[in-house]
Design a protein around this motif. Sequence first.
Motif, short mmCIF file in Angstrom:
data_model
loop_
_atom_site.label_atom_id
_atom_site.label_comp_id
_atom_site.label_asym_id
_atom_site.label_seq_id
_atom_site.Cartn_x
_atom_site.Cartn_y
_atom_site.Cartn_z
N SER A 199 0.22 -87.80 -18.70
CA SER A 199 1.46 -88.57 -18.76
C SER A 199 2.59 -87.64 -19.18
N GLY A 228 6.28 -88.29 -19.74
CA GLY A 228 7.35 -89.28 -19.78
C GLY A 228 6.97 -90.48 -18.95
N GLU A 229 7.77 -90.77 -17.94
CA GLU A 229 7.52 -91.93 -17.08
C GLU A 229 6.52 -91.64 -15.96
N SER A 230 6.27 -90.39 -15.67
CA SER A 230 5.37 -90.07 -14.56
C SER A 230 3.94 -89.83 -15.03
N GLN A 231 3.01 -90.11 -14.13
CA GLN A 231 1.58 -89.93 -14.38
C GLN A 231 1.01 -89.03 -13.28
N THR A 254 7.21 -78.87 -21.71
CA THR A 254 7.20 -80.31 -21.50
C THR A 254 6.14 -80.96 -22.37
#
Length: 120
Positions: free
Chosen positions: A20, A22-25, A52
């Motif tokens: 994960s 942030g918002e992306s997987q 990151t």
Amino acid sequence: MSEQRRNYSRIAFDCPARLSLGESQLELRVLDLSLRGALVRLPGDAVVRPGTVAELRISLDRDGTEIRMQSRVAHADGRHAGLACQSIDLDSVSHLRRLVELNLGDPELLQRELSALLNE
């Protein structure tokens, strides 16, 4: 070679995982693990940047047992990225410890690595 790599044994551990960011997987493969991080193979279209913050989730069985590691991307090179563990919960570290113990085959080496980890 960094001091971290010298102090912690890496074990080959080829398995699927989810990262994960942030918002992306990202669905990816773990290539190896240590008490301080993991080396992963990214999907072909993925781009990650060093620094990151990410959460790595490694499913260990069908019952939902998993290792959850809060990490930071230490390096990225093509389809491979190194993740440095920033924090890990007690259940996850217990599962990770057992995996490392089974793969190292040397309880004394594992104990030295755990002591070094606690003294950082």
